[in-house]
Design an enzyme around this catalytic site. Sequence first.
Site, mmCIF file in Angstrom:
data_model
loop_
_atom_site.group_PDB
_atom_site.id
_atom_site.type_symbol
_atom_site.label_atom_id
_atom_site.label_comp_id
_atom_site.label_asym_id
_atom_site.label_seq_id
_atom_site.Cartn_x
_atom_site.Cartn_y
_atom_site.Cartn_z
ATOM 1 N N GLU A 7 43.481 47.381 14.097
ATOM 2 C CA GLU A 7 42.108 47.699 14.494
ATOM 3 C C GLU A 7 41.610 48.934 13.753
ATOM 4 O OE1 GLU A 7 41.229 50.367 17.590
ATOM 5 O OE2 GLU A 7 42.985 49.742 18.753
ATOM 6 N N VAL A 60 39.770 46.313 20.225
ATOM 7 C CA VAL A 60 40.781 45.273 20.409
ATOM 8 C C VAL A 60 40.105 43.906 20.443
ATOM 9 C CG1 VAL A 60 42.442 44.304 22.044
ATOM 10 C CG2 VAL A 60 42.467 46.757 21.560
ATOM 11 N N ASP A 62 33.423 48.315 35.873
ATOM 12 C CA ASP A 62 33.637 48.696 34.470
ATOM 13 C C ASP A 62 34.991 48.148 34.025
ATOM 14 O OD1 ASP A 62 33.680 49.813 31.992
ATOM 15 O OD2 ASP A 62 33.305 51.876 32.641
ATOM 16 N N ALA A 78 36.219 44.578 27.734
ATOM 17 C CA ALA A 78 36.135 43.237 27.147
ATOM 18 C C ALA A 78 37.470 42.806 26.537
ATOM 19 C CB ALA A 78 35.041 43.198 26.082
ATOM 20 N N ASP A 79 38.379 43.761 26.346
ATOM 21 C CA ASP A 79 39.700 43.408 25.809
ATOM 22 C C ASP A 79 40.393 42.384 26.701
ATOM 23 O OD1 ASP A 79 39.071 45.390 24.032
ATOM 24 O OD2 ASP A 79 40.621 46.807 24.693
ATOM 25 N N LYS A 94 46.102 51.915 28.445
ATOM 26 C CA LYS A 94 45.866 53.354 28.381
ATOM 27 C C LYS A 94 46.024 53.989 29.763
ATOM 28 C CE LYS A 94 42.824 52.517 24.491
ATOM 29 N NZ LYS A 94 41.448 52.300 24.031
#
Length: 701
Positions: free
Chosen positions: A46, A127, A159, A162-163, A180
């Site tokens: 990425e 990602v 929230d 989209a990964d 993360k």
Amino acid sequence: MWRLSAFLRRCITTSPSRHRKKDSLFIIHPNVKEALADHRPVVALESTIITHGMPYPHNLSTAKEVEAIVRAEGAIPATIGILEGSIHVGLSSDELDFLAQSKMALKVSRRDLPYVISKGLSGGTTVSGTMITAHKAGIPVFVTGGIGGVHRDGENSLDVSADLTELGRTPIAVVSAGVKSILDIGRTLEVLETQGVCVATYGDSKSFPAFFSQQSGFTSPYHVSSPQEAADLIVSTLSLGLQSGLLLAIPIPEEHAATGQQIEDAIQTAVSEASSKGVTGRDVTPFILQRVNELTKGKSLQANIALIQNNAKVGSQIACALSKHKEKSGGNFRGDIKTRKSKDQRIDSNTVIVIGGINVDFIAKGTTKKLVFGQTNPGSVCQSFGGVGRNIADCLSRLGHKPLFISAIGKDSHSDAVLNYCKHMDTSAVARLQDQRTATYCAVITESGELNLGLGDMDIHQQIQEQYVSQFEDQLASASLVVLDGNIPVSTIDYVCHIAKKHAVPVWFEPTDADKACKPFLSESWKALSYTSPNLAELCTMNHTLGLPTPTEWPRSLEDVLGCVPALSRPLLEHLNCVVVTLGALGVMVCGEHDAGTVNLQPQKQKLKGRLCAVHYPALAMSSKETVNVSGAGDSFAGAMMVGILQRLDTDSCVRMGLLAARTSLLSPHPIDPSLTADAIHLEKSHSQLWSKPSCVWIED
């Protein structure tokens, strides 16, 4: 013979085009393209870590170090990013530096891709964005730092990265250090389960890592302990055809694991600061990572770099193991695309291979002189089976040259009907895909048979990918002719052209339409073509794509058309053997090397050395009332002409066979007339008064 210079001075310009190479939507670095064509391991990387994840120059040095690690492990790195509206798969050193120093680069996920491309902007792919691009390029392994997830308090804010949804709908293996640590890891794993994503920790434990820490307090459903086990899991995931991804979570090395209270306290402090300062959305993660780095005096940055480097090492080892698995299995681990090919099927060195689309066509023909939009018009509607690749394969089959047809259809109500209709063809290489729709096309044509409006659902054609087509590499390498239609992905065209060039196999490219005509010309692949059969609009697109001059005004008279076509064909003949330009009611113009008053159609192993010419053949006379369907005339012409070339007939015979086949198509409700036979286009059985004398012009240098 007449000269073209005056005409060229009048109608040619050097105005820029949206199809030029520098403006290409999808650009694959030559090293990556070559590796994919040769089935060597490639690792996607990425670029948001470059544009948003680290400060300069740490971002640039880390990117280059990661690429070096991938190479050291025996794989090819493919860093993905967007530069001035073009998606790049593999970046040069200068391009990496550009992204690393850019102050205007955007963070590009699935939702952002259309806007960034339409505006010609630059950005780092997330990602999600990287997964989409890597999958389209045919790269099954993608290495990143850590994926996004459900944000803290996500149950209220909704929230969610989209990964996670991308992992649920894009079949690719993502190698990361887990989720993360600033996110809600428990809820993230729940969402991944809901999305049907297989999650496995790499190592001897199922403990799910939390980016900076080897342990998050949560566990993965599974674990794999070696690159080979990971490769086996990837193969199984892809073979099931689930259309979902796989997450391989790699714990950070022990010596770099920052699991102490210092980093955890720093994370909590940074989260509170982000909230109090009103930092929201996509700005949250960069803000927190930067603050954590400041609060830990660089320790979190060092850990971040260490885990990314480790991920690159392990991911490359997995990609290499996957590549070896592919070699052992004969090149096919994309089991979602299964064929009915017999295991003992032998290679026929005389075979023709056609790769292209299948459509279920609905043809609506008006019975009034003018169709009025916004209201119901009287007419007739009939169903037939089309698709450029299918049409050509159908035509060849009916004329005694049954090709191996490579395509894809869904497992739906249309697929059985398609296969039943095409039972006279070799459809053993037609893939039937679960959860995909067979392509459909609806054409509204006027009383005279001209297309008024067309609507198509063609997404499945993008599934005719290099990974699938590569299992027929032996057949491709020994074919007498390979035919490609413009519906298939650019990466598939590039792969086939690479194989064809390597084994001196002639390739015929049928452009399909003006928008798709550019595909081989976005790279050097077009130089491997022997034939192409565009109409005038498609021929202009090809020249545009190469950055060559094109007419400022569309030629109107026959004289202007016959002057424009040789001029536009001339650059292509630097590498192609022949350019066959279809002109509708005006006939066809064949451009190539002069031979005894006409064009030599036989494949040439060396670059054309003789004088070039263009020969115009008028169309057969037909009234508009006779015309039933125009959707397959060009494909019938091309297929019959191919038969003539394969039989080594003279040029006049090849073209006239094509014109006769096109005529049968125009008189039929089907794209390819079911009654088409070799006898129907036998020249000795046709009336000599049908034919007008062809005219020949020299093509100037």
